[in-house]
Structures are given as structure tokens and as C-alpha cells.
Design a protein around this motif. Structure first.
Motif, PDB file in Angstrom:
ATOM      1  N   SER A 191       1.067  -0.761  -0.137  1.00 33.39           N
ATOM      2  CA  SER A 191      -0.129   0.038   0.283  1.00 33.39           C
ATOM      3  C   SER A 191       0.396   1.219  -0.026  1.00 33.39           C
ATOM      4  O   SER A 191       1.997   1.504   0.413  1.00 33.39           O
ATOM      5  CB  SER A 191      -1.073  -0.219   1.406  1.00 33.39           C
ATOM      6  OG  SER A 191      -0.665   0.222   2.518  1.00 33.39           O
ATOM      7  N   ARG A 192       0.291   2.386  -0.776  1.00 33.65           N
ATOM      8  CA  ARG A 192       1.082   3.712  -0.295  1.00 33.65           C
ATOM      9  C   ARG A 192       1.745   4.176   1.391  1.00 33.65           C
ATOM     10  O   ARG A 192       2.484   4.718   1.387  1.00 33.65           O
ATOM     11  CB  ARG A 192      -0.138   4.732  -0.648  1.00 33.65           C
ATOM     12  CG  ARG A 192      -0.720   5.170  -2.278  1.00 33.65           C
ATOM     13  CD  ARG A 192      -1.538   5.922  -2.649  1.00 33.65           C
ATOM     14  NE  ARG A 192      -1.413   5.490  -3.449  1.00 33.65           N
ATOM     15  CZ  ARG A 192      -2.507   6.361  -5.092  1.00 33.65           C
ATOM     16  NH1 ARG A 192      -2.748   7.495  -4.060  1.00 33.65           N
ATOM     17  NH2 ARG A 192      -2.455   6.483  -5.806  1.00 33.65           N
ATOM     18  N   GLY A 193       0.637   3.622   2.536  1.00 33.95           N
ATOM     19  CA  GLY A 193       1.502   4.009   3.626  1.00 33.95           C
ATOM     20  C   GLY A 193       1.990   2.793   3.890  1.00 33.95           C
ATOM     21  O   GLY A 193       2.996   3.975   4.314  1.00 33.95           O
ATOM     22  N   GLY A 194       2.670   1.041   3.627  1.00 31.78           N
ATOM     23  CA  GLY A 194       3.761   1.020   3.673  1.00 31.78           C
ATOM     24  C   GLY A 194       4.764   1.487   2.691  1.00 31.78           C
ATOM     25  O   GLY A 194       5.512   1.625   3.758  1.00 31.78           O
ATOM     26  N   THR A 234      -0.190   0.680   9.623  1.00 30.61           N
ATOM     27  CA  THR A 234       0.029  -0.039   8.116  1.00 30.61           C
ATOM     28  C   THR A 234       0.371  -1.362   8.356  1.00 30.61           C
ATOM     29  O   THR A 234      -0.268  -2.042   8.121  1.00 30.61           O
ATOM     30  CB  THR A 234       2.115   0.369   7.703  1.00 30.61           C
ATOM     31  OG1 THR A 234       2.709   0.285   7.742  1.00 30.61           O
ATOM     32  CG2 THR A 234       1.294   2.160   7.242  1.00 30.61           C
ATOM     33  N   GLY A 235       0.616  -2.079  10.033  1.00 33.49           N
ATOM     34  CA  GLY A 235       0.359  -3.304  10.166  1.00 33.49           C
ATOM     35  C   GLY A 235      -1.026  -3.200  10.259  1.00 33.49           C
ATOM     36  O   GLY A 235      -0.894  -4.800  10.283  1.00 33.49           O
ATOM     37  N   LEU A 236      -1.230  -2.747  11.301  1.00 38.04           N
ATOM     38  CA  LEU A 236      -2.898  -3.346  11.739  1.00 38.04           C
ATOM     39  C   LEU A 236      -4.242  -3.267  10.473  1.00 38.04           C
ATOM     40  O   LEU A 236      -4.531  -4.483   9.625  1.00 38.04           O
ATOM     41  CB  LEU A 236      -3.609  -2.070  12.573  1.00 38.04           C
ATOM     42  CG  LEU A 236      -3.066  -2.211  14.277  1.00 38.04           C
ATOM     43  CD1 LEU A 236      -3.575  -1.113  14.803  1.00 38.04           C
ATOM     44  CD2 LEU A 236      -2.918  -3.854  14.552  1.00 38.04           C
ATOM     45  N   ASP A 237      -3.202  -2.251   9.713  1.00 37.78           N
ATOM     46  CA  ASP A 237      -4.518  -2.550   8.020  1.00 37.78           C
ATOM     47  C   ASP A 237      -4.164  -3.807   7.566  1.00 37.78           C
ATOM     48  O   ASP A 237      -4.747  -4.358   6.728  1.00 37.78           O
ATOM     49  CB  ASP A 237      -3.720  -1.113   7.240  1.00 37.78           C
ATOM     50  CG  ASP A 237      -4.502  -0.861   5.989  1.00 37.78           C
ATOM     51  OD1 ASP A 237      -5.215  -0.875   5.907  1.00 37.78           O
ATOM     52  OD2 ASP A 237      -4.086  -1.507   4.592  1.00 37.78           O
ATOM     53  N   TYR A 238      -2.585  -4.191   7.310  1.00 38.54           N
ATOM     54  CA  TYR A 238      -2.795  -5.620   6.718  1.00 38.54           C
ATOM     55  C   TYR A 238      -2.683  -6.435   6.986  1.00 38.54           C
ATOM     56  O   TYR A 238      -3.232  -7.381   6.496  1.00 38.54           O
ATOM     57  CB  TYR A 238      -0.493  -5.662   6.781  1.00 38.54           C
ATOM     58  CG  TYR A 238       0.118  -5.298   5.190  1.00 38.54           C
ATOM     59  CD1 TYR A 238      -0.743  -5.322   4.776  1.00 38.54           C
ATOM     60  CD2 TYR A 238       1.071  -3.647   5.468  1.00 38.54           C
ATOM     61  CE1 TYR A 238       0.311  -3.906   3.140  1.00 38.54           C
ATOM     62  CE2 TYR A 238       2.134  -3.576   4.878  1.00 38.54           C
ATOM     63  CZ  TYR A 238       1.109  -3.841   3.453  1.00 38.54           C
ATOM     64  OH  TYR A 238       1.688  -2.617   2.417  1.00 38.54           O
ATOM     65  N   VAL A 239      -3.663  -6.292   8.536  1.00 36.96           N
ATOM     66  CA  VAL A 239      -3.680  -7.391   9.128  1.00 36.96           C
ATOM     67  C   VAL A 239      -4.816  -7.608   8.937  1.00 36.96           C
ATOM     68  O   VAL A 239      -5.668  -8.925   8.590  1.00 36.96           O
ATOM     69  CB  VAL A 239      -3.486  -7.191  10.633  1.00 36.96           C
ATOM     70  CG1 VAL A 239      -4.780  -8.683  11.065  1.00 36.96           C
ATOM     71  CG2 VAL A 239      -2.345  -7.520  11.136  1.00 36.96           C
ATOM     72  N   ARG A 240      -6.061  -6.425   8.328  1.00 39.40           N
ATOM     73  CA  ARG A 240      -7.174  -6.300   7.900  1.00 39.40           C
ATOM     74  C   ARG A 240      -7.491  -6.889   6.773  1.00 39.40           C
ATOM     75  O   ARG A 240      -8.262  -8.023   6.071  1.00 39.40           O
ATOM     76  CB  ARG A 240      -7.627  -4.753   8.303  1.00 39.40           C
ATOM     77  CG  ARG A 240      -9.241  -4.641   7.981  1.00 39.40           C
ATOM     78  CD  ARG A 240      -9.582  -3.472   7.589  1.00 39.40           C
ATOM     79  NE  ARG A 240      -8.923  -2.707   6.623  1.00 39.40           N
ATOM     80  CZ  ARG A 240      -8.943  -2.965   4.591  1.00 39.40           C
ATOM     81  NH1 ARG A 240      -9.480  -3.616   4.355  1.00 39.40           N
ATOM     82  NH2 ARG A 240      -8.214  -2.172   4.158  1.00 39.40           N
TER      83      ARG A 240
END
Length: 262
Positions: A191-194, A234-240
Motif C-alpha cells: 500500500s501507499r502507507g506501507g 500500516t501493520g494493522l491495515d495489513y492484518v485487516r
């Protein structure tokens, strides 16, 4: 007696012609008839099958050779350079007791080269179709090796709290493991956040590697704080994304199973 040579010379013609038919008196047996053609055809067929097998095996060998040669492309060489830089960076970082500004500047140069090559190798691999299995495995290892080495060195020297190192490295290793766990259902895209997280981490760690004082030391604290926040978010977003991807994959497999049973 004349029937024997005729059948021997044109036995196949007998098979194709009317049964029991004989050659006309005085007629020269056609030795270039169906038997010869059939023999040539069968010979050509067998030769063709053998020749057909050789190119297939040759193509497989050539494909393997191309794949093996493609490992030595510019993108993978940059990845290997990053791996080689890791021990060199650690040696420079700890030289002179770990607090010599000159050695720290050289360590920063090694770290900066590693970060710059990280930006270019992936772009080159995708742009010029240089993606290889080696690159897929070695690239993330090289990224985490140089970042992990820098964080551990900084925490060991007391420049960076250990909890920051644990949070960043824990997140990186956890997300990598998560990607492998859900790869059967699909790939979690970057992602862009990553990407922003990676850039912010690189800048923050690089500022900590340098022996900065005054307002620059204060600035690097806030840059590192932003990097930690982006790391967690971003870690939580990847988990989602992984949870959603897994649910979709299970649902698609269940639907495909129902269709096959119906």
C-alpha cells in the motif's frame, strides 16, 4: 512365380487395391507406390516424433538455462549488494566504540546506499521483467537485514529505546509471516502507507545513525515517532487485508466446490 515379386514389390498396393488383383502382363511393378510412400511416411513419422521430442527437451533445457542466467541481472545484483553491506555497516557502526562521528558517517553512507538500492532494484525488476524467485526471497531478507542491523546497533549503543526496535522489527517479521500464511488465497499488495512507512523508517534510522546534535537531534526524534506510528497503523491495515483476503478465498473455494458437486 511372377506373382511373388509383384506382391513383394507392391504388397501394400494389394492392400489398397482389389483383393486378388494381379499386375498386367509386361507391366513394370510400381516400386514407388504406396508401400514406398508408407515406409517413407512411417520413417518420416518416426523421425518426426524423434525430432519432435528433441526440441521439447531442448526447449526445457534452454528454459532452465535462461532462468538460471536471469538470476544474475542488475536487480538481483543490487539486492546482493545490500546483503553484503549489512556486515560492513555493522563493523562501521561499532568501530571506535560506536560513538566516533567519522565512523558513524561512514556507517550512514553504507546505510544510505542500501536504502537507495532498495528503491531501485524493485523498480528495475518490474520495469524490465527481471523478477526471479531468488529476488522474491532475497529482496525482503536484505531489506529487513539492513534495517534490523541498524536498529539493533542503535539500541545496543543506547541511542534508541529497545521498545522502538522491538515494535518495528516485530511488525516487519509479523507481516512477512502473515503474507506467507495467506498466500494460498492471494497476495497482499504493498500500500501507499506501507511505502511511506518504509521511507520514513529509512530517514529516521539514517538520522539516528549520524551523530546529530541540537535541533537536528530533536527533529530525528519526531521523524522516528512518525515512523513508529506509521509502522503500527500500516501493520494493522495489513492484518485487516489478510483477514478479508482469507474470508474471500474460503468463500470462493466453497462456491467452487458446490458447483462441482452440482
Amino acid at each position: 512365380m511372377t506373382g511373388v515379386p509383384a506382391s513383394a514389390a507392391g504388397g501394400s498396393s494389394g492392400a489398397h487395391g482389389a483383393p486378388g488383383s494381379a499386375a498386367a502382363p509386361g507391366a513394370t511393378p510400381d516400386v514407388s507406390g504406396p508401400q514406398t510412400a508408407g515406409a517413407a511416411g512411417s520413417g518420416a513419422g518416426s523421425s518426426g516424433s524423434r525430432d519432435g521430442e528433441r526440441p521439447v527437451r531442448g526447449r526445457k533445457i534452454a528454459a532452465v538455462a535462461v532462468n538460471q542466467a536471469s538470476v544474475w541481472n542488475v536487480a538481483n545484483l543490487l539486492t546482493m549488494l545490500r546483503l553484503v553491506l549489512v556486515p560492513g555497516f555493522v563493523a562501521l557502526m561499532l568501530a571506535g566504540g560506536g560513538y566516533d562521528p567519522a565512523w558513524r558517517s561512514l556507517a550512514w553512507a553504507a546505510f544510505a546506499i542500501a536504502m537507495i538500492t532498495d528503491l531501485f532494484d524493485g523498480h528495475l525488476a518490474r520495469t524490465y521483467d527481471l523478477v526471479t524467485d531468488f529476488g522474491k526471497i532475497a529482496d525482503p531478507i536484505a531489506d529487513k537485514a539492513i534495517m534490523g542491523a541498524a536498529l539493533i546497533c542503535l539500541s545496543s549503543l543506547g541511542d534508541l529505546p529497545w521498545w522502538v526496535t522491538i515494535v518495528i522489527l516485530g511488525r516487519e517479521l509479523g507481516i512477512t509471516l502473515l503474507r506467507f500464511l495467506v498466500i494460498r488465497y492471494g497476495v497482499i499488495p504493498a500500500s501507499r502507507g506501507g511505502k511511506l512507512k518504509t521511507l520514513t523508517q529509512g530517514v529516521a534510522v539514517g538520522m539516528y545513525v549520524l551523530a546529530l546534535t541540537g535541533w537536528l537531534a530533536t527533529l530525528r526524534f519526531w521523524v522516528m515517532a512518525a515512523a513508529v506510528v506509521l509502522t503500527v497503523v500500516t501493520g494493522l491495515d495489513y492484518v485487516r487485508q489478510a483477514i478479508v483476503l482469507r474470508r474471500q478465498g474460503i468463500a470462493e473455494r466453497a462456491a467452487a466446490l458446490e458447483e462441482s458437486e452440482a
